[in-house]
Design a protein around this motif. Structure first.
Motif, PDB file in Angstrom:
ATOM      1  N   GLY A  74       0.798  -1.218   0.000  1.00 30.24           N
ATOM      2  CA  GLY A  74       0.000   0.000   0.000  1.00 30.24           C
ATOM      3  C   GLY A  74       0.832   1.270   0.000  1.00 30.24           C
ATOM      4  O   GLY A  74       0.291   2.357  -0.192  1.00 30.24           O
ATOM      5  N   HIS A  75       2.142   1.140   0.202  1.00 21.74           N
ATOM      6  CA  HIS A  75       3.000   2.332   0.150  1.00 21.74           C
ATOM      7  C   HIS A  75       2.947   2.963  -1.231  1.00 21.74           C
ATOM      8  O   HIS A  75       2.907   4.196  -1.363  1.00 21.74           O
ATOM      9  N   PHE A  76       2.926   2.127  -2.270  1.00 21.32           N
ATOM     10  CA  PHE A  76       2.920   2.635  -3.639  1.00 21.32           C
ATOM     11  C   PHE A  76       1.489   2.884  -4.102  1.00 21.32           C
ATOM     12  O   PHE A  76       0.630   2.001  -3.984  1.00 21.32           O
ATOM     13  N   SER A  77       1.253   4.062  -4.637  1.00 28.11           N
ATOM     14  CA  SER A  77      -0.070   4.364  -5.194  1.00 28.11           C
ATOM     15  C   SER A  77      -0.265   3.656  -6.526  1.00 28.11           C
ATOM     16  O   SER A  77      -1.383   3.271  -6.879  1.00 28.11           O
ATOM     17  N   HIS A  78       0.844   3.474  -7.283  1.00 32.12           N
ATOM     18  CA  HIS A  78       0.790   2.840  -8.597  1.00 32.12           C
ATOM     19  C   HIS A  78       1.940   1.844  -8.742  1.00 32.12           C
ATOM     20  O   HIS A  78       3.086   2.163  -8.404  1.00 32.12           O
ATOM     21  N   ILE A  79       1.633   0.672  -9.249  1.00 29.57           N
ATOM     22  CA  ILE A  79       2.653  -0.325  -9.569  1.00 29.57           C
ATOM     23  C   ILE A  79       2.484  -0.722 -11.031  1.00 29.57           C
ATOM     24  O   ILE A  79       1.395  -1.135 -11.448  1.00 29.57           O
ATOM     25  N   PHE A  80       3.558  -0.595 -11.799  1.00 36.25           N
ATOM     26  CA  PHE A  80       3.561  -0.977 -13.216  1.00 36.25           C
ATOM     27  C   PHE A  80       4.374  -2.264 -13.356  1.00 36.25           C
ATOM     28  O   PHE A  80       5.593  -2.266 -13.114  1.00 36.25           O
ATOM     29  N   LEU A  81       3.711  -3.348 -13.738  1.00 41.28           N
ATOM     30  CA  LEU A  81       4.375  -4.630 -13.987  1.00 41.28           C
ATOM     31  C   LEU A  81       4.631  -4.715 -15.488  1.00 41.28           C
ATOM     32  O   LEU A  81       3.768  -5.126 -16.268  1.00 41.28           O
ATOM     33  N   VAL A  82       5.812  -4.305 -15.888  1.00 44.53           N
ATOM     34  CA  VAL A  82       6.148  -4.165 -17.305  1.00 44.53           C
ATOM     35  C   VAL A  82       6.643  -5.498 -17.870  1.00 44.53           C
ATOM     36  O   VAL A  82       7.424  -6.202 -17.233  1.00 44.53           O
TER      37      VAL A  82
END
Length: 394
Positions: free
Chosen positions: A308-316
């Motif tokens: 939850g620390h990250f607002s956005h996670i991009f799994l590229v």
């Protein structure tokens, strides 16, 4: 979890010539904020030998895996070495202890076997255990549920994006929670003439979405993960042109070779002593954008970054990795308030899953492909995914 590769116990190279190979090892003289090109380098002696260049005929070897050698025809305890690097896919450089060099004979032939470093496997096991939490169900088995979406925002999107790309960026920016948003398209980084690499159409979407989130959301915390270091490096280089160095961090595996990291992104890394590291939780929490491979993202969890620390996670390029590999990031760092974007392509299987048992149990199907084939995404609803046509970026 089942092994992702063929059973290494059955792979052995016999009557191999071992050569001593001198390689330059770079060492930092100062802190990572004071990088200079004249850093010290030591010449170190490795044992070098060649393996089959065709991946299907040999184990998938990584730095820090193990090699065991002993003179052919002699039933003695083998010497254990640590793989330093695999050069051009078929030249293996191994570091052995002094006991091997005392016995080394250039005219002698050796038998060679391998064993993998279990650190990554343990991380995958841990991620799978965490993934059983019901809070991750909307990421692993998403259903058609009402999404919380943000209202329209005035955006100044790069004119270099076409209509499909602009639509994908706008959809990503409107998200506020699961399910994951899929971007189907070519691998995010493409190779041009020589060794030059650039972002593909899907890579440009990720870059633009990251920049828009960064500019419009002061409280954002963004994590970009990919299977390969080279992909993370290209994204770091492209983003550093518009995001200050003080707000972006490139996390590396501890024993990644220093000379393998592009010099211009080293200021975004932390190198202490003879290995890469992560800052303590208080310091790393201040960065707005962090880039890492899937496996190395475990370090963020290790220093205390919570889900939850990250607002956005991009799994590229998630279609180029096994699902347990992507779960190392997802299970440890996402919660019900995290926006997750997953990019990939159908049939982009991880070619080194050669174990029949692993394939039978579904490990050759990536997280991206499994989601893409599900009912929620199979209808190509633009609220849940964007399908980019494969054509050159301009």
């Amino acid at each position: 979890m089942l092994l992702l590769d063929q059973k290494w116990d059955g792979f052995e190279m016999k009557n191999v010539s071992l050569e001593l190979h001198k390689a330059a090892i770079y060492r930092r003289k100062g802190g990572y904020k004071n990088l200079i090109e004249s850093d010290e380098k030591d010449d170190k002696v490795f044992v070098a030998f060649k393996i089959d260049s065709i991946p299907e005929r040999r184990p998938f070897l990584l730095s820090r895996d193990f090699a065991f050698v002993r003179p052919s025809g002699r039933n003695i305890e083998p010497f254990q070495g640590i793989i330093y690097r695999v050069v051009k896919s078929n030249l293996v450089l191994v570091e052995f202890g002094e006991d091997f060099y005392l016995e080394y004979d250039r005219a002698c032939k050796y038998d060679v076997k391998f064993s993998f470093n279990r650190v990554c496997l343990k991380r995958a096991h841990q991620a799978i255990a965490v993934a059983s939490d019901t809070l991750l169900r909307n990421f692993l088995f998403p259903e058609r549920v009402p999404q919380i979406r943000l209202g329209p925002t005035q955006l100044s999107i790069s004119h270099k994006l076409d209509r499909e790309q602009v639509s994908a960026v706008r959809q990503i920016l409107s998200l506020k929670c699961p399910p994951p948003y899929l971007v189907e398209g070519p691998v995010s980084v493409t190779k041009m003439d020589g060794n030059t690499k650039r972002l593909s159409r899907s890579g440009v979407v990720v870059q633009e979405a990251v920049l828009q989130v960064y500019r419009t959301s002061p409280s954002c915390r963004i994590l970009i993960c990919a299977p390969l270091n080279s992909t993370c490096d290209v994204f770091t280089r492209s983003l550093k042109m518009q995001i200050p160095e003080s707000e972006m961090f490139r996390a590396n595996a501890a024993f990644r070779e220093l000379d393998g990291v592009p010099f211009d992104i080293l200021p975004s890394c932390l190198y202490k002593g003879e290995c890469f590291s992560c800052p303590p939780r208080v310091e790393i929490s201040k960065y707005k954008v962090i880039l890492s491979t899937f496996m190395s993202s475990f370090q963020l969890h290790g220093v205390g970054i919570v889900a939850g620390h990250f607002s956005h996670i991009f799994l590229v390029d998630a279609s180029s990795a096994t699902e347990p590999e992507t779960l190392v990031t997802l299970a440890n760092l996402a919660n019900e308030n995290t926006v997750v974007v997953v990019t990939g392509a159908l049939r982009d299987h991880s070619g080194w899953v050669r174990s029949p048992i692993a394939r039978y149990n579904g490990l050759s199907c990536s997280y991206f492909e499994r989601l893409r084939q599900s009912e929620l995404y199979n209808g190509l609803d633009p609220k849940f995914m964007t399908q980019l046509q494969e054509r050159e970026t301009t």
